[in-house]
Every structure is written in structure tokens, then in C-alpha cells.
Design a protein around this motif. Sequence first.
Motif, mmCIF file in Angstrom:
data_model
loop_
_atom_site.group_PDB
_atom_site.id
_atom_site.type_symbol
_atom_site.label_atom_id
_atom_site.label_comp_id
_atom_site.label_asym_id
_atom_site.label_seq_id
_atom_site.Cartn_x
_atom_site.Cartn_y
_atom_site.Cartn_z
ATOM 1 N N TYR A 26 0.841 -1.204 0.000
ATOM 2 C CA TYR A 26 0.000 0.000 0.000
ATOM 3 C C TYR A 26 0.880 1.260 0.000
ATOM 4 C CZ TYR A 26 -3.432 -3.380 1.811
ATOM 5 O OH TYR A 26 -4.237 -4.470 1.999
ATOM 6 N N THR A 27 0.509 2.218 -0.822
ATOM 7 C CA THR A 27 1.076 3.577 -0.758
ATOM 8 C C THR A 27 -0.092 4.549 -0.950
ATOM 9 O OG1 THR A 27 1.478 3.687 -3.143
ATOM 10 C CG2 THR A 27 3.287 2.847 -1.766
ATOM 11 N N TRP A 29 -2.084 7.578 -3.016
ATOM 12 C CA TRP A 29 -2.349 7.721 -4.449
ATOM 13 C C TRP A 29 -1.618 8.918 -5.027
ATOM 14 C CZ3 TRP A 29 -3.919 5.282 -8.583
ATOM 15 C CH2 TRP A 29 -4.360 6.004 -9.688
ATOM 16 N N CYS A 43 4.687 3.684 2.835
ATOM 17 C CA CYS A 43 4.631 2.369 2.198
ATOM 18 C C CYS A 43 4.468 1.317 3.294
ATOM 19 C CB CYS A 43 5.889 2.096 1.376
ATOM 20 S SG CYS A 43 5.904 0.435 0.628
ATOM 21 N N THR A 119 7.677 4.425 -6.628
ATOM 22 C CA THR A 119 7.134 3.071 -6.512
ATOM 23 C C THR A 119 7.826 2.314 -5.380
ATOM 24 O OG1 THR A 119 6.650 3.009 -8.876
ATOM 25 C CG2 THR A 119 6.725 0.901 -7.717
ATOM 26 N N SER A 133 3.450 -0.859 -5.407
ATOM 27 C CA SER A 133 2.456 0.220 -5.367
ATOM 28 C C SER A 133 3.146 1.562 -5.623
ATOM 29 C CB SER A 133 1.761 0.240 -4.003
ATOM 30 O OG SER A 133 0.767 1.244 -3.959
ATOM 31 N N SER A 134 2.447 2.458 -6.321
ATOM 32 C CA SER A 134 3.047 3.734 -6.720
ATOM 33 C C SER A 134 2.270 4.923 -6.187
ATOM 34 C CB SER A 134 3.126 3.834 -8.247
ATOM 35 O OG SER A 134 3.938 2.806 -8.788
#
Length: 203
Positions: A26-27, A29, A43, A119, A133-134
Motif C-alpha cells: 500500500y502507498t 495515491w 509504504c 514506486t 504500489s506507486s
Amino acid sequence: MLIFVALASLLFLATVPEPSQSIVIYTGWERHALVGTEVRLSCSFFSWRWTSEDVTFSWTYRPDGSRDSLSIFHYTGGMAYVDNKGPFRDRLEFVGDPSRRDGSIMLKNLEFSDNGTFTCDAKNPPDIVGRPSSVRLLVFEKVPIQAGVITGSIVGAVLGLLLLIVVIYYLMRFLVARRVFSLSVSKHGKKKKEGSQQRQIKV
């Protein structure tokens, strides 16, 4: 014979590697920040396993308008390694806590050229299968006008709603008081009229 079979089974189970499961990373948006300030890029990950001592975190950066990504940070073996030659040399700090599955980094003294996509990838052996995740970073000289307009609109709408509620409340009180007063005057006038009629009858 049975003892031999049992020992062979235990030896087989001990040599079979533990099956891996998927890991979810998870990061955020999108993050907004101002030139010269700092921003935290979070993160974390979800895994069915306990946090492994071999947990790793990796961050890459792709500038806006570029197709190539740069490795800017890596955590492994309990040590954090920061790229000292890239665009974030002396401006990147590891602020996460791997024991809590946190691989966040802090970017300091932001510049316009820092705009881009960051990322994060994480591994929690034996759970190593997961999609990175980015998060998009947008650096502004001032707070974006659009964000300020939206915020002002929301605040104005809330204040307007509160004012409307107050006006309705006092209007209802006024109408109720007026109604009570009208009923009181009407009742008093009726009694006065009845008393006058009774006196005329006596006369």
C-alpha cells in the motif's frame, strides 16, 4: 518399520520449503507539497506471515516525462541503503519501522524537478509475490488554486448551512411565539366580550 516411515516423513517435511503467499503493498495515491518543504511517502504491506527478519523494502523514482526508473532506496538485512549519487542525495531519509511493516521515506528540500512517480516494493519471505504500489508526487511553488477553491467552497457551504439552520431555528421560535400570543389575545378578547354581554343582560 513404522518408526522408520515416521522419521522419513518428518525429514521430508523439514526439507520441503514453506509455501509462499501473496503480499499486498500500500502507498498513497497522490501527494502534494511545496518547494523547499518535505514530504513523507508512506509504504506498508499486508502479509499472512509474521514480519520476517529478512523483510525488504525498495523505492524507485520515475521523473515526469521519463520512461526510465531510478533506484533511490533499499532496505535489507536490517540496514537502510540510500542512493548517494542520484537526484535525492542528502535529501532522502528512511523514517519507516520494518518491524511494523512500515517502509516510509522522507524527501526534504523539495524541488520542481522532483515531480514524478515513486514506486515501493516489499518482500516478507517466504511471501515475496506481490505487485508494487506507486504514488505520484506534485511539487508546487504555492498551494494549488484548485485545492484552495475547493477547500474554500466546502468551508463556505458548511458555514452557509449552519447560518441557515440558525435562521430557521429563530424563525420557528418567532412563529410559535406569535401563534401563542395570537391565541392568548383571542381568548382574552372572547372572555371580555362575554363579560360585557352578561352585564348588558343584567341591566
